[in-house]
Design an enzyme around this catalytic site. Structure first.
Site, PDB file in Angstrom:
ATOM      1  N   ASP A  50      34.257  44.214  24.031  1.00  0.00           N
ATOM      2  CA  ASP A  50      33.679  43.738  25.128  1.00  0.00           C
ATOM      3  C   ASP A  50      34.229  42.051  25.002  1.00  0.00           C
ATOM      4  O   ASP A  50      34.440  41.713  26.069  1.00  0.00           O
ATOM      5  CB  ASP A  50      32.080  43.620  24.980  1.00  0.00           C
ATOM      6  CG  ASP A  50      31.685  44.964  25.275  1.00  0.00           C
ATOM      7  OD1 ASP A  50      32.404  45.733  25.987  1.00  0.00           O
ATOM      8  OD2 ASP A  50      30.673  45.470  24.533  1.00  0.00           O
ATOM      9  N   GLY A  51      34.202  41.367  23.684  1.00  0.00           N
ATOM     10  CA  GLY A  51      34.786  40.247  23.835  1.00  0.00           C
ATOM     11  C   GLY A  51      36.224  40.103  24.337  1.00  0.00           C
ATOM     12  O   GLY A  51      36.531  38.753  25.022  1.00  0.00           O
ATOM     13  N   GLU A 124      26.582  36.084  31.446  1.00  0.00           N
ATOM     14  CA  GLU A 124      25.623  35.470  31.600  1.00  0.00           C
ATOM     15  C   GLU A 124      25.825  33.692  31.664  1.00  0.00           C
ATOM     16  O   GLU A 124      27.088  33.524  31.257  1.00  0.00           O
ATOM     17  CB  GLU A 124      24.423  35.654  30.484  1.00  0.00           C
ATOM     18  CG  GLU A 124      24.689  34.930  29.131  1.00  0.00           C
ATOM     19  CD  GLU A 124      25.488  35.693  28.116  1.00  0.00           C
ATOM     20  OE1 GLU A 124      26.643  35.222  28.001  1.00  0.00           O
ATOM     21  OE2 GLU A 124      25.325  36.828  27.820  1.00  0.00           O
ATOM     22  N   ASP A 152      13.932  26.259  23.615  1.00  0.00           N
ATOM     23  CA  ASP A 152      15.528  26.161  23.247  1.00  0.00           C
ATOM     24  C   ASP A 152      16.191  26.299  24.465  1.00  0.00           C
ATOM     25  O   ASP A 152      17.366  25.319  24.542  1.00  0.00           O
ATOM     26  CB  ASP A 152      15.736  27.262  22.353  1.00  0.00           C
ATOM     27  CG  ASP A 152      15.502  26.756  20.774  1.00  0.00           C
ATOM     28  OD1 ASP A 152      14.431  25.987  20.538  1.00  0.00           O
ATOM     29  OD2 ASP A 152      15.791  27.803  20.041  1.00  0.00           O
ATOM     30  N   THR A 163      22.500  43.569  28.676  1.00  0.00           N
ATOM     31  CA  THR A 163      22.574  44.537  27.398  1.00  0.00           C
ATOM     32  C   THR A 163      23.261  43.395  26.218  1.00  0.00           C
ATOM     33  O   THR A 163      23.354  43.752  25.197  1.00  0.00           O
ATOM     34  CB  THR A 163      23.534  45.683  27.409  1.00  0.00           C
ATOM     35  OG1 THR A 163      24.721  45.407  28.121  1.00  0.00           O
ATOM     36  CG2 THR A 163      23.050  47.031  28.095  1.00  0.00           C
ATOM     37  N   ALA A 164      23.607  42.297  26.485  1.00  0.00           N
ATOM     38  CA  ALA A 164      24.273  41.323  25.445  1.00  0.00           C
ATOM     39  C   ALA A 164      23.359  40.309  25.134  1.00  0.00           C
ATOM     40  O   ALA A 164      21.991  40.743  24.653  1.00  0.00           O
ATOM     41  CB  ALA A 164      25.380  40.534  26.114  1.00  0.00           C
ATOM     42  N   ASN A 166      20.978  38.737  26.336  1.00  0.00           N
ATOM     43  CA  ASN A 166      19.765  38.884  27.185  1.00  0.00           C
ATOM     44  C   ASN A 166      18.652  39.924  26.189  1.00  0.00           C
ATOM     45  O   ASN A 166      17.675  39.789  26.088  1.00  0.00           O
ATOM     46  CB  ASN A 166      20.043  39.294  28.570  1.00  0.00           C
ATOM     47  CG  ASN A 166      18.795  39.902  28.960  1.00  0.00           C
ATOM     48  OD1 ASN A 166      18.095  39.116  29.645  1.00  0.00           O
ATOM     49  ND2 ASN A 166      18.609  41.144  29.417  1.00  0.00           N
ATOM     50  N   SER A 168      19.093  40.662  23.249  1.00  0.00           N
ATOM     51  CA  SER A 168      18.470  40.250  21.906  1.00  0.00           C
ATOM     52  C   SER A 168      17.411  39.408  21.828  1.00  0.00           C
ATOM     53  O   SER A 168      16.627  39.022  20.919  1.00  0.00           O
ATOM     54  CB  SER A 168      19.785  39.335  21.113  1.00  0.00           C
ATOM     55  OG  SER A 168      20.881  40.139  20.909  1.00  0.00           O
ATOM     56  N   ALA A 187      13.229  31.142  23.019  1.00  0.00           N
ATOM     57  CA  ALA A 187      12.431  30.473  22.384  1.00  0.00           C
ATOM     58  C   ALA A 187      11.538  29.654  23.160  1.00  0.00           C
ATOM     59  O   ALA A 187      11.190  28.299  22.818  1.00  0.00           O
ATOM     60  CB  ALA A 187      12.768  29.653  21.070  1.00  0.00           C
TER      61      ALA A 187
HETATM   62  P1  NAP Z   1      30.606  37.868  19.838  1.00  0.00           P
HETATM   63  O1  NAP Z   1      29.621  36.683  19.388  1.00  0.00           O
HETATM   64  O2  NAP Z   1      31.629  38.134  19.103  1.00  0.00           O
HETATM   65  O3  NAP Z   1      30.013  39.005  20.320  1.00  0.00           O
HETATM   66  C1  NAP Z   1      28.664  39.345  20.247  1.00  0.00           C
HETATM   67  C2  NAP Z   1      28.470  40.963  20.410  1.00  0.00           C
HETATM   68  O4  NAP Z   1      28.214  41.128  22.037  1.00  0.00           O
HETATM   69  C3  NAP Z   1      29.693  41.793  20.361  1.00  0.00           C
HETATM   70  O5  NAP Z   1      29.136  42.850  19.559  1.00  0.00           O
HETATM   71  C4  NAP Z   1      29.979  42.291  21.699  1.00  0.00           C
HETATM   72  O6  NAP Z   1      30.678  43.321  21.692  1.00  0.00           O
HETATM   73  C5  NAP Z   1      28.844  42.316  22.352  1.00  0.00           C
HETATM   74  N1  NAP Z   1      28.636  42.191  23.839  1.00  0.00           N
HETATM   75  C6  NAP Z   1      29.559  41.163  24.605  1.00  0.00           C
HETATM   76  N2  NAP Z   1      29.417  41.686  25.814  1.00  0.00           N
HETATM   77  C7  NAP Z   1      28.305  42.630  25.861  1.00  0.00           C
HETATM   78  C8  NAP Z   1      27.614  43.519  26.649  1.00  0.00           C
HETATM   79  N3  NAP Z   1      27.731  43.143  28.141  1.00  0.00           N
HETATM   80  N4  NAP Z   1      26.642  44.344  26.453  1.00  0.00           N
HETATM   81  C9  NAP Z   1      26.375  44.546  25.329  1.00  0.00           C
HETATM   82  N5  NAP Z   1      26.997  43.923  24.145  1.00  0.00           N
HETATM   83  C10 NAP Z   1      28.067  42.944  24.563  1.00  0.00           C
HETATM   84  O7  NAP Z   1      31.121  37.194  21.067  1.00  0.00           O
HETATM   85  P2  NAP Z   1      31.910  37.803  22.345  1.00  0.00           P
HETATM   86  O8  NAP Z   1      32.471  39.318  21.797  1.00  0.00           O
HETATM   87  O9  NAP Z   1      32.996  36.924  22.782  1.00  0.00           O
HETATM   88  O10 NAP Z   1      31.017  38.356  23.611  1.00  0.00           O
HETATM   89  C11 NAP Z   1      30.174  37.028  24.084  1.00  0.00           C
HETATM   90  C12 NAP Z   1      28.917  37.679  24.348  1.00  0.00           C
HETATM   91  O11 NAP Z   1      28.244  37.625  23.084  1.00  0.00           O
HETATM   92  C13 NAP Z   1      28.018  36.411  25.115  1.00  0.00           C
HETATM   93  O12 NAP Z   1      28.329  36.674  26.440  1.00  0.00           O
HETATM   94  C14 NAP Z   1      26.779  36.730  24.880  1.00  0.00           C
HETATM   95  O13 NAP Z   1      26.370  37.564  25.622  1.00  0.00           O
HETATM   96  C15 NAP Z   1      26.951  37.358  23.381  1.00  0.00           C
HETATM   97  N6  NAP Z   1      26.090  36.697  22.454  1.00  0.00           N
HETATM   98  C16 NAP Z   1      24.987  37.400  21.840  1.00  0.00           C
HETATM   99  C17 NAP Z   1      24.240  36.789  20.883  1.00  0.00           C
HETATM  100  C18 NAP Z   1      23.063  37.502  20.398  1.00  0.00           C
HETATM  101  O14 NAP Z   1      23.001  38.647  20.769  1.00  0.00           O
HETATM  102  N7  NAP Z   1      22.291  36.833  19.854  1.00  0.00           N
HETATM  103  C19 NAP Z   1      24.243  35.397  20.564  1.00  0.00           C
HETATM  104  C20 NAP Z   1      25.547  34.854  21.262  1.00  0.00           C
HETATM  105  C21 NAP Z   1      26.148  35.719  22.051  1.00  0.00           C
HETATM  106  P3  NAP Z   1      32.205  43.714  20.985  1.00  0.00           P
HETATM  107  O15 NAP Z   1      31.843  44.079  19.871  1.00  0.00           O
HETATM  108  O16 NAP Z   1      32.545  44.839  21.880  1.00  0.00           O
HETATM  109  O17 NAP Z   1      33.036  42.481  21.291  1.00  0.00           O
HETATM  110 MN    MN Z   2      33.303  39.615  19.979  1.00  0.00          MN
END
Ligand code: NAP
Ligand code: MN
Length: 267
Positions: A50-51, A124, A152, A163-164, A166, A168, A187
């Site tokens: 997804d990233g 998001e 925060d 599902t990302a 949001n 968590s 928070a």
């Molecule tokens: P990352 O920090 O490397 O990835 C965070 C995880 O989110 C990865 O496992 C990624 O999947 C997954 N992800 C991305 N889009 C998703 C979606 N629409 N539904 C479910 N899971 C999703 O950063 P990244 O890979 O560049 O992704 C950016 C996204 O990370 C941001 O948009 C944000 O939503 C998310 N994020 C999550 C948290 C948290 O959950 N605490 C914190 C910061 C950011 P892949 O393994 O397939 O890449």
């Molecule tokens: Mn990633």
């Protein structure tokens, strides 16, 4: 004329291997492969997780052509097929056996003293302070003041982004057939000193949010993040958030089912 296909892959070994295999197969089937990104390509293939998909969407400014994702060992909710399905994919594509899933983007307009900056998110956008202090955000919905948020920060997710991050934060998973914006607190403080919503709220697609950081916060930095890309601002006057007109089209094949995919990735 043969269809032109652009391939974007991340650096992992499995992605590179998949890319080589795909190039061979596409070539054999008579497709031409673009060396560089071109807007008039008929299809974009995105190999990674997804990233990688998000990175490609931002790097190429939300491409107009259909996009198919090949998942190489990550979560991969955007990614439709796995590397062992290349032949099926080429067959289905050549027969036009697919649907397009429209992914809307959420837009954040950050008004500062010297102008407006725009940021788009497929997953998001979020607004937070620096890590040391809480922030206070006066939030209005369509111009009507609703709350002074303390905590925060706040995250505003599209259905695809539900599902990302949001999720968590305790937000809800949204069926992609619903066009709603989800506003999820990060928070939130909820005490006699500060009162904020502690759950997500859902807004219809035609409404927008206006967010005015408290004056005394202006000496602190406001950090805005869209799909993981962050920018810091020191003089935010107001931030407006709503759906934008920009969208991308993901290719899905006959057996795509959102809830089955969610079940297989989350449960
Ligand atoms: P990352 O920090 O490397 O990835 C965070 C995880 O989110 C990865 O496992 C990624 O999947 C997954 N992800 C991305 N889009 C998703 C979606 N629409 N539904 C479910 N899971 C999703 O950063 P990244 O890979 O560049 O992704 C950016 C996204 O990370 C941001 O948009 C944000 O939503 C998310 N994020 C999550 C948290 C948290 O959950 N605490 C914190 C910061 C950011 P892949 O393994 O397939 O890449
Ligand atoms: Mn990633």
């Amino acid at each position: 004329m043969s269809k032109k296909i652009f391939i974007f892959a991340n650096e992992s070994d499995s992605s590179r291997l998949t890319e080589r295999q795909l190039r061979k197969k596409l070539d054999k089937s008579g497709y031409s492969i673009c060396q560089n990104y071109c807007e008039d390509a008929d299809l974009m293939v995105c190999i990674g997780g997804d990233g990688t998909f998000l990175e490609a969407m931002h790097r190429f400014s939300f491409p107009p052509m259909p996009i198919i994702g090949i998942n190489t060992g990550h979560l991969g909710l955007f990614q439709e097929i796995s590397p062992n399905m290349l032949d099926d994919f080429i067959f289905n594509y050549s027969q036009d056996r697919y649907t397009l899933q429209k992914l809307s983007t959420v837009q954040m307009k950050v008004k500062c003293s010297d102008g407006i900056n725009e940021h788009l998110g497929i997953n998001e956008v979020l607004i937070r302070g620096n890590a040391t202090y809480s922030i206070h955000l006066n939030i209005s919905i369509d111009g009507n003041f609703i709350e002074r948020f303390s905590g925060d920060g706040v995250l505003i997710a599209t259905p695809a982004g539900s599902t990302a991050y949001n999720y968590s934060l305790g937000g809800s998973i949204v069926d992609p057939r619903l066009e709603v914006l989800q506003v999820t607190p990060i928070a939130p403080m909820n005490t006699t000193a500060y009162r904020s919503f502690t759950s997500s709220i859902l807004l219809p697609s035609d409404l927008s949010l206006q967010i005015v950081p408290d004056m005394h916060d202006r000496k602190h930095t406001i950090c805005v993040v869209n799909d993981g890309f962050s920018v810091e601002y020191d003089d935010v006057v107001e931030i407006e958030v709503g759906f934008s007109d920009v969208s991308v089209n993901l290719m899905r094949f006959e057996n795509y089912d959102f809830w089955r995919k969610v079940k297989s990735k989350f449960l």
